[in-house]
Scaffold this active site. Structure first.
Site, PDB file in Angstrom:
ATOM      1  N   GLU A   1       0.841  -1.242   0.289  1.00  0.00           N
ATOM      2  CA  GLU A   1      -0.094   0.395   0.075  1.00  0.00           C
ATOM      3  C   GLU A   1       0.920   0.758  -0.392  1.00  0.00           C
ATOM      4  O   GLU A   1       0.457   2.468  -0.459  1.00  0.00           O
ATOM      5  CB  GLU A   1      -1.155   0.133   1.086  1.00  0.00           C
ATOM      6  CG  GLU A   1      -1.887  -0.902   1.742  1.00  0.00           C
ATOM      7  CD  GLU A   1      -2.928  -0.873  -0.336  1.00  0.00           C
ATOM      8  OE1 GLU A   1      -2.852   0.564  -0.003  1.00  0.00           O
ATOM      9  OE2 GLU A   1      -3.524  -1.760  -0.953  1.00  0.00           O
TER      10      GLU A   1
ATOM     11  N   GLN B   1       1.362   6.983  -5.395  1.00  0.00           N
ATOM     12  CA  GLN B   1       1.892   7.457  -6.468  1.00  0.00           C
ATOM     13  C   GLN B   1       2.663   6.726  -7.131  1.00  0.00           C
ATOM     14  O   GLN B   1       3.903   7.516  -7.574  1.00  0.00           O
ATOM     15  CB  GLN B   1       2.723   8.717  -5.469  1.00  0.00           C
ATOM     16  CG  GLN B   1       1.767  10.193  -4.816  1.00  0.00           C
ATOM     17  CD  GLN B   1       2.728  10.342  -3.143  1.00  0.00           C
ATOM     18  OE1 GLN B   1       2.985   9.121  -2.866  1.00  0.00           O
ATOM     19  NE2 GLN B   1       2.243  11.003  -2.764  1.00  0.00           N
ATOM     20  N   THR B   2       2.631   5.807  -7.662  1.00  0.00           N
ATOM     21  CA  THR B   2       3.111   4.888  -7.869  1.00  0.00           C
ATOM     22  C   THR B   2       2.427   3.725  -9.069  1.00  0.00           C
ATOM     23  O   THR B   2       1.941   3.381  -8.142  1.00  0.00           O
ATOM     24  CB  THR B   2       4.858   3.760  -7.325  1.00  0.00           C
ATOM     25  OG1 THR B   2       5.682   5.077  -6.412  1.00  0.00           O
ATOM     26  CG2 THR B   2       5.422   3.272  -8.515  1.00  0.00           C
TER      27      THR B   2
ATOM     28  N   LEU C   1      12.082   4.389  -6.737  1.00  0.00           N
ATOM     29  CA  LEU C   1      10.539   4.130  -6.595  1.00  0.00           C
ATOM     30  C   LEU C   1       9.485   6.049  -6.495  1.00  0.00           C
ATOM     31  O   LEU C   1       8.546   6.468  -6.757  1.00  0.00           O
ATOM     32  CB  LEU C   1       9.956   4.018  -5.391  1.00  0.00           C
ATOM     33  CG  LEU C   1       9.406   1.938  -5.855  1.00  0.00           C
ATOM     34  CD1 LEU C   1       9.200   1.921  -4.388  1.00  0.00           C
ATOM     35  CD2 LEU C   1       8.051   2.178  -7.062  1.00  0.00           C
ATOM     36  N   GLY C   2      10.640   6.857  -5.943  1.00  0.00           N
ATOM     37  CA  GLY C   2      10.237   8.386  -5.645  1.00  0.00           C
ATOM     38  C   GLY C   2       9.903   8.485  -4.020  1.00  0.00           C
ATOM     39  O   GLY C   2       9.976   7.716  -3.746  1.00  0.00           O
ATOM     40  N   TYR C   3       9.382  10.019  -3.895  1.00  0.00           N
ATOM     41  CA  TYR C   3       9.130   9.660  -2.770  1.00  0.00           C
ATOM     42  C   TYR C   3       9.057   9.242  -2.027  1.00  0.00           C
ATOM     43  O   TYR C   3       8.603   8.591  -1.094  1.00  0.00           O
ATOM     44  CB  TYR C   3       7.404   9.709  -2.721  1.00  0.00           C
ATOM     45  CG  TYR C   3       6.704  10.959  -4.277  1.00  0.00           C
ATOM     46  CD1 TYR C   3       6.297  12.439  -3.665  1.00  0.00           C
ATOM     47  CD2 TYR C   3       6.894   9.973  -5.016  1.00  0.00           C
ATOM     48  CE1 TYR C   3       6.059  12.965  -4.745  1.00  0.00           C
ATOM     49  CE2 TYR C   3       6.097  10.868  -6.018  1.00  0.00           C
ATOM     50  CZ  TYR C   3       5.612  12.487  -5.398  1.00  0.00           C
ATOM     51  OH  TYR C   3       5.230  13.302  -6.981  1.00  0.00           O
TER      52      TYR C   3
ATOM     53  N   TYR D   1      -6.427   6.762   5.316  1.00  0.00           N
ATOM     54  CA  TYR D   1      -6.070   5.304   3.528  1.00  0.00           C
ATOM     55  C   TYR D   1      -5.467   5.095   3.875  1.00  0.00           C
ATOM     56  O   TYR D   1      -6.181   3.418   3.741  1.00  0.00           O
ATOM     57  CB  TYR D   1      -5.092   6.291   2.833  1.00  0.00           C
ATOM     58  CG  TYR D   1      -5.738   5.485   1.433  1.00  0.00           C
ATOM     59  CD1 TYR D   1      -6.113   5.142   0.953  1.00  0.00           C
ATOM     60  CD2 TYR D   1      -3.919   4.860   1.568  1.00  0.00           C
ATOM     61  CE1 TYR D   1      -5.803   3.671  -0.413  1.00  0.00           C
ATOM     62  CE2 TYR D   1      -4.335   3.302   0.221  1.00  0.00           C
ATOM     63  CZ  TYR D   1      -5.353   3.261  -0.476  1.00  0.00           C
ATOM     64  OH  TYR D   1      -4.772   1.810  -1.310  1.00  0.00           O
TER      65      TYR D   1
ATOM     66  N   ASP E   1      -8.925   7.391  -1.701  1.00  0.00           N
ATOM     67  CA  ASP E   1      -7.747   7.470  -2.048  1.00  0.00           C
ATOM     68  C   ASP E   1      -8.276   7.975  -3.825  1.00  0.00           C
ATOM     69  O   ASP E   1      -9.733   8.910  -3.786  1.00  0.00           O
ATOM     70  CB  ASP E   1      -6.897   6.077  -3.061  1.00  0.00           C
ATOM     71  CG  ASP E   1      -7.321   5.231  -3.922  1.00  0.00           C
ATOM     72  OD1 ASP E   1      -8.887   4.784  -4.312  1.00  0.00           O
ATOM     73  OD2 ASP E   1      -6.397   4.360  -4.505  1.00  0.00           O
TER      74      ASP E   1
ATOM     75  N   CYS F   1     -13.175   2.745 -15.030  1.00  0.00           N
ATOM     76  CA  CYS F   1     -13.240   4.232 -14.373  1.00  0.00           C
ATOM     77  C   CYS F   1     -12.289   5.378 -14.993  1.00  0.00           C
ATOM     78  O   CYS F   1     -11.849   5.901 -13.685  1.00  0.00           O
ATOM     79  CB  CYS F   1     -14.380   4.451 -13.078  1.00  0.00           C
ATOM     80  SG  CYS F   1     -15.418   5.980 -13.156  1.00  0.00           S
TER      81      CYS F   1
ATOM     82  N   CYS G   1     -17.461   2.982 -19.367  1.00  0.00           N
ATOM     83  CA  CYS G   1     -18.855   3.080 -18.638  1.00  0.00           C
ATOM     84  C   CYS G   1     -19.316   1.531 -19.298  1.00  0.00           C
ATOM     85  O   CYS G   1     -20.313   0.835 -18.642  1.00  0.00           O
ATOM     86  CB  CYS G   1     -19.493   3.718 -18.856  1.00  0.00           C
ATOM     87  SG  CYS G   1     -18.982   5.482 -18.882  1.00  0.00           S
TER      88      CYS G   1
ATOM     89  N   CYS H   1     -18.639  -0.952 -16.989  1.00  0.00           N
ATOM     90  CA  CYS H   1     -18.612  -1.480 -15.410  1.00  0.00           C
ATOM     91  C   CYS H   1     -19.983  -1.349 -15.085  1.00  0.00           C
ATOM     92  O   CYS H   1     -21.170  -1.545 -15.386  1.00  0.00           O
ATOM     93  CB  CYS H   1     -18.741   0.810 -15.903  1.00  0.00           C
ATOM     94  SG  CYS H   1     -19.232   1.459 -13.630  1.00  0.00           S
TER      95      CYS H   1
HETATM   96  S1  SF4 Z   1     -20.482   3.721 -15.310  1.00  0.00           S
HETATM   97 FE1  SF4 Z   1     -18.392   3.031 -13.920  1.00  0.00          FE
HETATM   98  S2  SF4 Z   1     -16.880   3.625 -16.011  1.00  0.00           S
HETATM   99 FE2  SF4 Z   1     -18.833   5.094 -15.863  1.00  0.00          FE
HETATM  100  S3  SF4 Z   1     -18.305   6.556 -14.747  1.00  0.00           S
HETATM  101 FE3  SF4 Z   1     -19.670   5.767 -13.891  1.00  0.00          FE
HETATM  102  S4  SF4 Z   1     -18.388   4.361 -12.527  1.00  0.00           S
HETATM  103 FE4  SF4 Z   1     -16.924   5.600 -13.963  1.00  0.00          FE
END
Ligand code: SF4
Length: 373
Positions: free
Chosen positions: A54, A59-60, A97-99, A137, A155, A209, A216, A219
């Site tokens: 984690e 950031q990577t 890896l940075g940071y 987080y 996050d 997403c 979408c 999704c």
């Molecule tokens: S349908 Fe899914 S991929 Fe599209 S905006 Fe909504 S959560 Fe994001």
């Protein structure tokens, strides 16, 4: 556990998830169980491995982290091994890896775990939060993934998914919106499968997403999504204005000698403070603004004058700083000594394994290129 943010029940009630939280969780989890990537830290049942992964993943990108994670676990297989290592070894394993602050926090926290928790990671959110470098987080991720607690996590990926699912407008970093995101994460996490649910949300944000072109049609939670229904899901979350990038100028001198181990380069730890504190670098003077430091200032760092020739200039962009470095090269006699003990010689062939930053690596590469022209 964090209390639900103001207005979360209203946001939920106004959404397509209202009254259908179970169906939402099932849709997301079935997709995750079908599509999840095999990753070396998944399903290992080791809180230490979850914690390391984690921290590395902040950031990577996942593809970069896989190799680093495996090397890290081979070198520091448990908390005790990490706590017993010295900082230079830890930074060496992190090099690239940075940071680097993340590596220092891991190291400090490992010592705390050995000294105050008998070598075992605390198994509650509150206990995890007492460790250096463990924020809400990371604590939520370890608590849910490694200990099966119904803890929320938020996050950048989760923010994007929630902003679109629930049409949350405005600056995603504002206090009110942060409260909403955490409240939603807490209200939606599946108590039976909290770790998988949280990983599923993050994986959805990383793979489906995505920021610019959310897929979408692929999704699993499309039917619940206000962003999809609006026809413009990529308009959310609103992009926060970037703060201005500060100019910086530096002069670095790549000092070499022919030593017993062939060509050697002079390096020393960067002064304390800043993201790269403790990393090895060539003698460098750096300052904010557009005024160049003088070569003499590097000479006074070394405690001796060196005859140096300018070999080039490079630009390196940190998060909010744009650093221009003038690179000089100087060759000194094999008996050269320096007043300040922090300087030491590293054989050229070992430089790539030393705890050097990406910037130092670039300076070295640039000085090499110019050597051969
Ligand atoms: S349908 Fe899914 S991929 Fe599209 S905006 Fe909504 S959560 Fe994001």
């Amino acid at each position: 556990m964090r209390g639900a943010g103001a207005g979360v029940s209203e946001v939920l009630a106004a959404s397509a998830v209202a009254g259908r939280v179970d169906a939402f969780q099932r849709a997301l989890l079935s997709w995750f169980w079908r599509e999840r990537r095999e990753l070396p830290w998944r399903g290992v049942g080791d809180p230490y491995a979850t914690w390391v992964s984690e921290i590395m993943l902040q950031q990577t990108q996942v593809v970069t982290v896989v190799d680093y994670f495996q090397r890290w676990m081979a070198r520091f297989p448990d908390v005790a091994a990490l706590a017993a290592a010295n900082e230079e070894e830890v930074l060496e394993q992190w090099s690239g890896l940075g940071y680097y602050r993340r590596a220092r926090f891991l190291h400090r926290a490992a010592k705390v775990i050995v000294e105050e928790h008998g070598g075992e990671l605390p198994s509650t959110l509150e206990g995890l939060r007492t460790l250096p470098g463990v924020g809400p987080y990371t604590a939520g991720a370890i608590a849910s993934i490694a200990f099966g607690l119904p803890a929320p996590i938020v996050d950048g990926n989760v923010i994007r998914v929630f902003a679109r699912l629930f049409a949350i407008e405005g600056d995603p970093r504002s206090t009110a919106n942060q409260k909403s995101f955490w409240g939603l994460a807490e209200a939606l996490v599946d108590p039976q499968n909290p770790g998988d649910f949280n990983e599923a949300l993050m994986e959805l944000g990383a793979r489906v997403c995505t920021p610019r072109s959310p897929a979408c049609l692929l999704c699993p939670v499309r039917e619940f999504c206000a962003g999809f229904a609006s026809g413009e899901p990529e308009a959310l979350p609103e992009v926060a204005r970037r703060s201005a990038v500060k100019p910086m100028r530096a002069v670095a001198v790549v000092v070499t000698r022919q030593g017993r181990r062939g060509k050697e380069l002079l390096v020393g730890p960067r002064d304390a403070g800043g993201l790269l504190a403790g990393m090895l670098e060539f003698p460098t003077v750096e300052r904010e603004g557009k005024r160049w430091p003088k070569l003499d200032e590097v000479a006074s760092l070394l405690g001796m004058k060196v005859v140096a020739e300018e070999v080039g200039e490079l630009t390196h962009v940190f998060s909010h700083r744009r650093l221009l470095t003038r690179i000089f090269a100087a060759e000194v006699g094999s008996e050269a000594t320096f007043a300040d003990e922090r300087w030491r010689w590293v054989p050229e062939r070992e430089l790539s394994q030393a705890a050097i930053s990406a910037l130092t690596r670039k300076i070295y590469e640039r000085s090499k290129q110019l050597e051969t022209t």
